[in-house]
Design a protein around this motif. Structure first.
Motif, mmCIF file in Angstrom:
data_model
loop_
_atom_site.group_PDB
_atom_site.id
_atom_site.type_symbol
_atom_site.label_atom_id
_atom_site.label_comp_id
_atom_site.label_asym_id
_atom_site.label_seq_id
_atom_site.Cartn_x
_atom_site.Cartn_y
_atom_site.Cartn_z
ATOM 1 N N PHE A 183 0.839 -1.199 0.000
ATOM 2 C CA PHE A 183 0.000 0.000 0.000
ATOM 3 C C PHE A 183 0.870 1.244 0.000
ATOM 4 N N PRO A 184 0.446 2.269 -0.725
ATOM 5 C CA PRO A 184 1.291 3.460 -0.850
ATOM 6 C C PRO A 184 1.412 4.226 0.472
ATOM 7 N N THR A 185 2.578 4.804 0.666
ATOM 8 C CA THR A 185 2.772 5.672 1.822
ATOM 9 C C THR A 185 2.085 7.014 1.555
ATOM 10 N N ALA A 186 2.148 7.439 0.312
ATOM 11 C CA ALA A 186 1.473 8.679 -0.075
ATOM 12 C C ALA A 186 1.203 8.610 -1.565
ATOM 13 N N GLY A 187 0.335 9.499 -2.028
ATOM 14 C CA GLY A 187 0.034 9.549 -3.450
ATOM 15 C C GLY A 187 -1.136 8.665 -3.790
ATOM 16 N N ARG A 188 -1.476 8.702 -5.073
ATOM 17 C CA ARG A 188 -2.616 7.899 -5.483
ATOM 18 C C ARG A 188 -2.405 7.397 -6.911
ATOM 19 N N ALA A 189 -3.270 6.498 -7.318
ATOM 20 C CA ALA A 189 -3.123 5.939 -8.655
ATOM 21 C C ALA A 189 -4.455 5.399 -9.137
ATOM 22 N N GLN A 190 -4.567 5.319 -10.444
ATOM 23 C CA GLN A 190 -5.752 4.746 -11.065
ATOM 24 C C GLN A 190 -5.327 3.756 -12.132
ATOM 25 N N LEU A 191 -6.093 2.688 -12.265
ATOM 26 C CA LEU A 191 -5.884 1.746 -13.361
ATOM 27 C C LEU A 191 -7.158 1.724 -14.192
ATOM 28 N N LEU A 192 -7.045 1.968 -15.466
ATOM 29 C CA LEU A 192 -8.205 1.919 -16.368
ATOM 30 C C LEU A 192 -9.357 2.762 -15.828
ATOM 31 N N GLY A 193 -9.007 3.865 -15.181
ATOM 32 C CA GLY A 193 -10.032 4.771 -14.679
ATOM 33 C C GLY A 193 -10.655 4.350 -13.365
ATOM 34 N N CYS A 194 -10.204 3.206 -12.820
ATOM 35 C CA CYS A 194 -10.774 2.753 -11.555
ATOM 36 C C CYS A 194 -9.748 2.960 -10.439
ATOM 37 N N PRO A 195 -10.208 3.183 -9.228
ATOM 38 C CA PRO A 195 -9.273 3.280 -8.113
ATOM 39 C C PRO A 195 -8.570 1.949 -7.896
ATOM 40 N N LEU A 196 -7.405 2.000 -7.274
ATOM 41 C CA LEU A 196 -6.637 0.772 -7.038
ATOM 42 C C LEU A 196 -7.455 -0.231 -6.230
ATOM 43 N N GLY A 197 -7.272 -1.506 -6.543
ATOM 44 C CA GLY A 197 -7.913 -2.547 -5.755
ATOM 45 C C GLY A 197 -9.341 -2.839 -6.175
ATOM 46 N N ASP A 198 -9.858 -2.079 -7.100
ATOM 47 C CA ASP A 198 -11.228 -2.306 -7.556
ATOM 48 C C ASP A 198 -11.279 -3.592 -8.379
ATOM 49 N N PRO A 199 -12.069 -4.567 -7.961
ATOM 50 C CA PRO A 199 -12.126 -5.808 -8.739
ATOM 51 C C PRO A 199 -12.579 -5.564 -10.181
ATOM 52 N N ALA A 200 -13.347 -4.480 -10.401
ATOM 53 C CA ALA A 200 -13.768 -4.180 -11.766
ATOM 54 C C ALA A 200 -12.557 -3.934 -12.649
ATOM 55 N N ALA A 201 -11.535 -3.282 -12.091
ATOM 56 C CA ALA A 201 -10.319 -3.039 -12.875
ATOM 57 C C ALA A 201 -9.543 -4.335 -13.049
ATOM 58 N N LYS A 202 -9.492 -5.138 -11.957
ATOM 59 C CA LYS A 202 -8.725 -6.389 -12.037
ATOM 60 C C LYS A 202 -9.312 -7.337 -13.076
ATOM 61 N N ARG A 203 -10.619 -7.226 -13.280
ATOM 62 C CA ARG A 203 -11.268 -8.049 -14.282
ATOM 63 C C ARG A 203 -10.719 -7.790 -15.681
ATOM 64 N N ARG A 204 -10.209 -6.560 -15.886
ATOM 65 C CA ARG A 204 -9.758 -6.161 -17.235
ATOM 66 C C ARG A 204 -8.245 -6.078 -17.310
#
Ligand SMILES: Nc1ncnc2c1ncn2[C@@H]1O[C@H](COP(=O)(O)OP(=O)(O)OP(=O)(O)O)[C@@H](O)[C@H]1O
Ligand SMILES: [Mg+2]
Lengths: 319, 268, 336
Positions: A70-91
């Motif tokens: 898990f990040p100490t600071a900052g943020r990220a998105q994958l395919l427009g979804c927040p990290l850890g979103d199973p919807a993103a992991k599906r793709r």
């Protein structure tokens, strides 16, 4: 929480000030920065090389994207979804560094299991398992338990399982490691085919030639900091910085004559020499001279700036 | 099938491939050997002894499976880094914990069911060769269905033990988890003593502490009704229901806590 | 509930790690609290509403803590092991003693002060451990007491310990009339204490499920205690209610011993009559057979020939399975 602007949906990967401290030390824990404020944007459809020497923070970044740490600071998105979103992991497909799988399963069973986790039906699992294992070059040994697989074979299975869900984005941690030259060529072909299908490929490597042959864009990381990113051709003075000439059956007189012009002369064997020529001397003329003197030309290769040279240069500039 | 189901089935497959079911062979040999030897040693008590032996062996074998596989369930996955791949699939972390748990419960259930069938088969065989006097001397029928109650509660107890082992394995090493699980197992057997401690010590603080422990530690003794079943004493449906409900609640506690810990873990 | 997602990543102060998929701690703590409350409630309900029939005596549990702790969930199995040991111990000792007596070694009945080297000293402790580990081990009480009461050399001749063991069983299972009956037998047969025997038969008869004849057994004991007819009645009942082959065998043996006593008395009368008629005391059987008084060598109910001593006393052969014959109880009651 800061809302992402709508336009970021266009990015396959976007990180903003992503930072990771590992705590080290047995008794007195103290933070050790592995990744420092990484801001990166990977557009859809790109093949993006994530480069850096050992310990640069590449694996750390990928683990952050997969929520393994898990990040100490900052943020990220994958395919427009927040990290850890199973919807993103599906793709998404992921190949970890030195992949290990359940060694009591066969390659086929492993693919079937993961296919099940993606919610695929039986016939679809069968079809994709066969197609993908064929594609990465796992033949009849797919019925063998994975404990009997070699490192390179496991790497191939790892690549195949990352593609099970026909992902929009694949994240590969050193996909070429452990592969033989043939395997490297196969994987290169595979990545290009993925790109042609519109899939975004984000892979880490410390081998520049991989990036050169595949990537539209690269980012270069050193000691946790982003030192450069953009088009490879724009970034690096990767134009040829000289030539390496290997000759055989060279008369001594000629060697002496060449030695004055070459920046480096290395004797390889009886009458065989490797000469490094600066850019200024056009190699075509030299080749003609050699032929006239009766020497045989073995090879002529352009000399590139190496990735390491580039690091030394850029990290040096940065400090 | 849901992701949870896939993880459970894969866990079951792992224990089958790791030859966990071989313990059934040991169990069968033990029971059959006992039934052959006992007839010559005991005065018409073969059936009671085979019941005792069968239930105790189920308990020991089950305990070993629950603890030694339970402690490795999560740890192995993390240690060998197969968790990286698993977590990149569209599942949530608590599904891994619960799925792994369900897989081991499946393994245990299959084991116990087969052991039960074997036990009844041996009992039937011994009862078949029994003489008239021994038949009259028995307190309970040879193929007493009350044994099933004891076995059911044993399975439920093993499910609690599995949850304990799994809970510890979400954050500690196998050896430590094993020690902690066995510790809780033994403490769970004696927790009735904690409740009655006010008869032994006078200190208020100790009494309160003991009572607190009695209610927070898993109480495993009530699941052990083997001796009641063997002697044909009544085990009421109400008792079964409350005890099983207690197990379900306690398992839920352990799985929620385990999932919470596991969801916060980093895989460096 | 568990799967609630916080979405995105959060920035926390102090550089602590950010966890995004994890369920919020509040939810976890809340559900754990609720579940613990439920667990405690269920424990209370079980403890108050659904007591389990006890199989361990509380006082014993406290005094034998060590043994019980080691054994905890495997107590019944431990009891089984000790029961097997007790039976093996008794059987092997009995064989050794029989062999020794056949070899002619002196194996006098134990008198206070002089104890035979071959004895049954461990029998009671073994039975005691067996029944402590499993206080409901019915057979251990019933057979154990038979073994203990048996006079030397067939047993240690300790009716007191037999009664103690049965009393322990009666404490663990107060409803068992069989234990009262067994204690009565020990008083009757081994201690010749007929009032006590009758009292125990009556106590047994008072318990639910006791057979009708226990009451009449008590009456007979009071009226004709010590007479052979009363003994015959006792053992006859025992044979009928025998729970097991061993008990049946024991009762059958007792009845045969009573028959042997009858036969010895008959033969003695015959021998005495022949002696009176001929004036010489016969010391072997053939003269009696020749005289037509007997058709052949007389044998006991187990087929062993009776012996005739030098003084003309008819005796049971020491090789007979019925040896030794019980000491005839002193008759008690109005007839004595
Ligand atoms: N578990 C950990 N605990 C502490 N420090 C760590 C841990 N994992 C990685 N690091 C540190 O983080 C830094 C980045 O490591 P990382 O594995 O991301 O490098 P990398 O770029 O993948 O290197 P390589 O090319 O060798 O795979 C390194 O300095 C490493 O020492
Ligand atoms: Mg790496």
């Amino acid at each position: 929480m800061v809302a992402f602007p709508l336009v970021t949906v266009a990015f396959a990967i976007e990180t903003v000030d992503l930072t990771k401290d590992y705590s080290v030390g047995f008794w007195r824990k103290r933070p050790r920065r592995a990744l420092d404020r990484l801001s990166l944007q990977v557009e859809r459809g790109e093949v993006f090389g994530f480069l850096g020497p050992n310990g640069a923070g590449k694996t750390t970044t990928l683990k952050l994207l997969l929520q393994l740490v898990f990040p100490t600071a900052g943020r990220a998105q994958l395919l427009g979804c927040p990290l850890g979103d199973p919807a993103a992991k599906r793709r998404l497909g992921y190949l970890p560094e030195q992949p290990y799988f359940y060694d009591y399963l066969s390659a086929e069973e492993l693919m079937d299991y993961f296919g099940g986790l993606f919610g695929l039906g039986l016939s679809e699992r069968r079809r994709r398992t066969n197609a993908l294992l064929d594609e990465v070059g796992i033949g009849a040994e797919r019925r063998l338990q994975l404990r009997k697989f070699s490192k390179g074979m496991l790497q191939r299975v790892g690549i195949a399982q990352a593609l099970l869900n026909e992902p929009e984005l694949v994240i590969l941690d050193e996909p070429m490691s452990g592969l033989d030259p043939l395997g490297r060529r196969d994987v290169r072909g595979l990545i290009l085919r993925l790109r042609d299908r519109g899939c975004t490929v984000f892979f880490s490597s410390h081998v520049l030639s991989d990036a050169e042959t595949l990537c539209s864009k690269v980012a270069i990381l050193a000691k946790g900091c982003l030192v450069a990113s953009g088009r490879l051709s724009d970034m690096l003075a990767l134009q040829v910085r000289g030539w390496e000439l290997v000759v055989a059956d060279t008369p001594d007189a000629l060697v002496a004559a060449l030695g004055t012009r070459a920046t480096r002369v290395v004797r390889i064997g009886e009458g065989r020499f490797s000469l490094e020529l600066p850019l200024g001397a056009p190699p075509e003329r030299m080749v003609a001279e050699l032929a006239a003197a009766g020497a045989k030309l073995v090879s002529l290769t352009p000399l590139h700036e190496t990735l390491e040279d580039f690091f030394v240069q850029r990290v040096g500039e940065g400090t | 099938m849901t992701s949870l189901g896939w993880i459970a089935v894969n866990g079951f497959r792992e224990s089958v491939r790791d030859k966990v079911l071989y313990n059934l062979v040991a169990f069968a040999i033990l029971l059959m050997g006992a039934s052959l030897v006992l007839g010559q040693l005991t005065a018409g008590q073969d059936l009671k002894i085979i019941k005792d032996l069968g239930l105790s062996a189920m308990s020991i074998f089950g305990l070993f499976i629950a603890v030694f596989i339970g402690i490795g369930l999560v740890f192995k996955e993390v240690e060998r880094r197969s968790i990286y791949n698993l977590l990149s699939k569209p599942i949530r972390r608590h599904e891994v914990v619960v799925g792994k748990y369900a897989g081991l419960v499946l393994t245990l259930t299959v084991n116990i069911v087969i052991m039960t069938v074997a036990l009844y088969a041996v009992l039937a065989y011994v009862a078949w060769g029994e003489n008239e006097f021994a038949r009259q001397a028995r307190e309970t029928p040879a193929l007493d269905p009350a044994l099933l109650k004891a076995i059911a509660l044993l399975l439920v107890q093993l499910m609690v033990v599995t949850a304990i082992a799994l809970f510890f394995s979400t954050f500690s090493t196998p050896i430590l988890s094993a020690a902690l699980t066995f510790g809780v197992y033994v403490a769970g057997y004696f927790s009735a003593d904690l409740r009655n401690i006010d008869q032994v010590v006078d200190s208020r603080l100790t009494q309160t502490l003991a009572r607190g422990l009695y209610y927070t530690l898993p109480n495993l003794a009530p699941f052990d009704v083997a001796s009641q079943a063997v002697h044909g004493l009544p085990i009421t449906a109400g008792y079964m229901a409350v005890t099983i409900a207690y197990a379900i609640v306690y398992i839920a506690i352990l799985l929620v806590a385990g999932s919470a810990v596991f969801s916060r873990r980093e895989f460096k | 509930m568990l799967s609630r997602l916080n979405g995105g990543t959060r920035k926390t102060s102090g550089g602590r790690d950010l966890r995004s998929t994890s369920v919020s701690s509040v939810v976890v703590l809340l559900s754990l609290t609720v579940l613990f409350a439920a667990a405690i409630g269920l424990q209370v309900v079980r403890d108050t509403r659904y007591p389990l029939p006890a199989t361990t005596e509380e006082s014993l549990y406290l005094t034998r803590q060590a043994a019980n702790r080691i054994a905890f969930s495997f107590r019944p199995l431990g009891a089984d092991l000790y029961w097997i040991r007790a039976i093996q111990y008794y059987g092997s000792r009995k064989r050794e003693i029989d062999a020794a007596s056949l070899a002619g070694a002196k194996t006098a009945a134990p008198s206070p002060g002089s104890r035979p080297a071959l004895n049954y000293d461990l029998l009671y402790p073994l039975l005691d451990i067996t029944t402590t580990l499993d206080p409901r081990f019915n057979i251990a009480y019933r057979f154990g007491s038979i073994f203990l009461a048996e006079p030397y050399p067939a047993g240690p001749g300790r009716p007191d310990l037999a009664i103690a063991l049965l009393e322990k069983g009666a404490q663990a299972m107060p409803g068992k009339w069989e234990y009262m009956e067994d204690i009565g037998f020990v008083y009757y047969w081994n201690l010749h204490n007929y009032p006590m025997a009758a009292a125990y038969f009556n106590r047994g008869a008072d318990l639910p499920g006791a057979p009708w004849w226990l009451r009449s057994l008590a009456a007979t004991t009071l009226a004709k205690g010590g007479q052979r007819s009363a003994s015959r009645l006792l053992w006859g009942q025992m044979l009928e209610s025998a729970a097991d082959e061993r008990a049946r065998e024991a009762a059958g043996r007792r009845l045969q011993q009573l028959d042997a006593l009858d036969q010895i008395e008959q033969l003695q009368r015959l021998v005495d009559a022949v002696a009176a008629r001929t004036g010489t005391v016969p010391t072997t059987w053939p003269p009696l057979i020749k005289a037509g008084a007997l058709r052949g060598t007389p044998v006991d109910p187990r087929g062993a020939p009776y012996e005739l001593s030098a003084s003309g006393q008819v005796k049971l052969s020491p090789q007979s399975p019925l040896f030794p014959l019980p000491v005839e109880p002193t008759p008690y009651g109005p007839t004595s």
